[in-house]
Design a protein around this motif. Structure first.
Motif, PDB file in Angstrom:
ATOM      1  N   GLY A 158       0.792  -1.178  -0.168  1.00 12.54           N
ATOM      2  CA  GLY A 158       0.054  -0.192   0.121  1.00 12.54           C
ATOM      3  C   GLY A 158       0.799   1.091  -0.197  1.00 12.54           C
ATOM      4  O   GLY A 158       1.730   0.807   0.077  1.00 12.54           O
ATOM      5  N   ALA A 159       0.197   2.344   0.334  1.00  9.84           N
ATOM      6  CA  ALA A 159       0.826   3.924   0.132  1.00  9.84           C
ATOM      7  C   ALA A 159       0.770   4.301   1.349  1.00  9.84           C
ATOM      8  O   ALA A 159      -0.044   4.198   1.812  1.00  9.84           O
ATOM      9  CB  ALA A 159       0.551   4.208  -1.307  1.00  9.84           C
ATOM     10  N   ALA A 160       1.815   4.764   2.157  1.00 17.83           N
ATOM     11  CA  ALA A 160       2.189   5.451   3.352  1.00 17.83           C
ATOM     12  C   ALA A 160       2.057   6.909   2.767  1.00 17.83           C
ATOM     13  O   ALA A 160       2.714   7.846   1.997  1.00 17.83           O
ATOM     14  CB  ALA A 160       2.754   5.320   4.004  1.00 17.83           C
ATOM     15  N   ASN A 161      -0.126   7.559   2.893  1.00 19.39           N
ATOM     16  CA  ASN A 161       0.396   8.983   2.566  1.00 19.39           C
ATOM     17  C   ASN A 161      -1.053   9.457   3.555  1.00 19.39           C
ATOM     18  O   ASN A 161      -1.462   9.406   3.790  1.00 19.39           O
ATOM     19  CB  ASN A 161      -0.132   9.204   1.407  1.00 19.39           C
ATOM     20  N   LEU A 206       0.426   5.542   8.420  1.00 22.84           N
ATOM     21  CA  LEU A 206       2.099   6.535   8.820  1.00 22.84           C
ATOM     22  C   LEU A 206       2.621   6.318   9.975  1.00 22.84           C
ATOM     23  O   LEU A 206       1.580   7.680  10.922  1.00 22.84           O
ATOM     24  CB  LEU A 206       0.755   7.282   7.828  1.00 22.84           C
ATOM     25  N   GLY A 207       3.625   6.392  10.118  1.00 26.45           N
ATOM     26  CA  GLY A 207       4.382   6.859  11.032  1.00 26.45           C
ATOM     27  C   GLY A 207       5.078   8.279  11.294  1.00 26.45           C
ATOM     28  O   GLY A 207       4.980   8.889  12.452  1.00 26.45           O
ATOM     29  N   SER A 266       1.734  14.120   0.947  1.00 27.33           N
ATOM     30  CA  SER A 266       0.195  14.435   1.071  1.00 27.33           C
ATOM     31  C   SER A 266       0.406  15.116  -1.092  1.00 27.33           C
ATOM     32  O   SER A 266      -0.321  14.766  -1.541  1.00 27.33           O
ATOM     33  CB  SER A 266      -0.543  16.387   1.329  1.00 27.33           C
ATOM     34  N   GLU A 267       1.791  15.042  -0.831  1.00 28.54           N
ATOM     35  CA  GLU A 267       2.115  15.596  -1.998  1.00 28.54           C
ATOM     36  C   GLU A 267       1.608  14.674  -3.460  1.00 28.54           C
ATOM     37  O   GLU A 267       1.228  14.412  -4.788  1.00 28.54           O
ATOM     38  CB  GLU A 267       3.884  15.629  -2.396  1.00 28.54           C
ATOM     39  N   GLY A 268       2.150  13.256  -3.188  1.00 27.18           N
ATOM     40  CA  GLY A 268       1.767  11.568  -4.156  1.00 27.18           C
ATOM     41  C   GLY A 268       3.077  11.739  -5.377  1.00 27.18           C
ATOM     42  O   GLY A 268       2.698  10.999  -6.202  1.00 27.18           O
TER      43      GLY A 268
END
Length: 225
Positions: free
Chosen positions: A7-10, A38-39, A46-48
């Motif tokens: 997955g993506a930490a976002n 998300l640590g 938030s940029e992606g």
């Protein structure tokens, strides 16, 4: 993003759907974002741009999982600077050093103008919350004004860790501290007096003062702020 357990930490799953759709030529409803815990995002997640890179690579290797890791050189080269910010607070006082007016001027760049121009122009009406938030005050001040002066310098900027409160509150509390000293009052007592209509804030200050043993004796050369 249906394959594997990754997955993506976002900080912005909805935005990532749009980014993934654009990079893959799909409709947003056909993109699934698996968000991991998300640590620490600090605004940067938030940029992606990292997810966009993963999507492009995944398109070229269908059916295989993709993991993107930036080496330090890539990270430094492609990272974002924090906004260069200057602040000025002007406080009007009467003969007893009571506050009669407050103006907080923040001169800084914009994050939203770059990464979300629609939000910046149409919803926020040109005010960048990422670089100015925290300018509001709860203290009992009869006249208050906050100014945001945008000064872009041609460099892509991102969120300062913790966004603007880190520096706007520092400026505000520094001014409050100066006034308390001018009035010859204890810093905690002055703040509580200025928050007489904010019972929740008063409880927070009282709790912190108790934890810090504010009224107790301290070793030579040690102080609290």
């Amino acid at each position: 993003g249906e394959q594997g357990d990754g997955g993506a930490a976002n900080q912005a799953p909805t935005s990532l759907k749009g980014i993934g759709a654009k990079m893959l030529g799909l409709k947003p409803e056909n993109v699934t974002i698996h968000s991991t815990f998300l640590g620490g995002g600090f605004g940067r997640r938030s940029e992606g741009d990292d997810a966009a890179l993963a999507a492009v690579i995944a398109k070229e290797v269908p059916g295989r999982p993709v993991k993107v890791i930036w080496v330090r050189e890539d990270d430094v080269t492609n990272d974002l600077f924090r906004p260069l910010t200057a602040q000025r607070i002007d406080v009007g006082l009467d003969a007893q050093n009571n506050i009669v007016g407050w103006r907080h001027r923040i001169v800084t760049e914009s994050v939203f103008a770059r990464n979300n121009p629609y939000l910046f122009n149409n919803v926020l009406k040109g005010k960048d919350l990422v670089t100015t938030v925290g300018n509001e005050i709860k203290y009992d001040v009869p006249a208050f004004e906050s100014q945001y002066i945008r000064t872009d310098r041609g460099v892509a900027v991102g969120a300062w860790r913790g966004i603007a409160e880190g520096y706007t509150k520092l400026a505000i509390e520094s001014a409050i501290e100066q006034i308390a000293r001018m009035k010859g009052q204890d810093s905690v007592a002055y703040r509580i007096a200025m928050l007489h209509e904010q019972p929740r804030a008063v409880k927070v200050i009282e709790a912190v003062a108790k934890m810090a043993k504010w009224g107790g004796k301290r070793p030579e050369g040690r102080a609290l702020g």
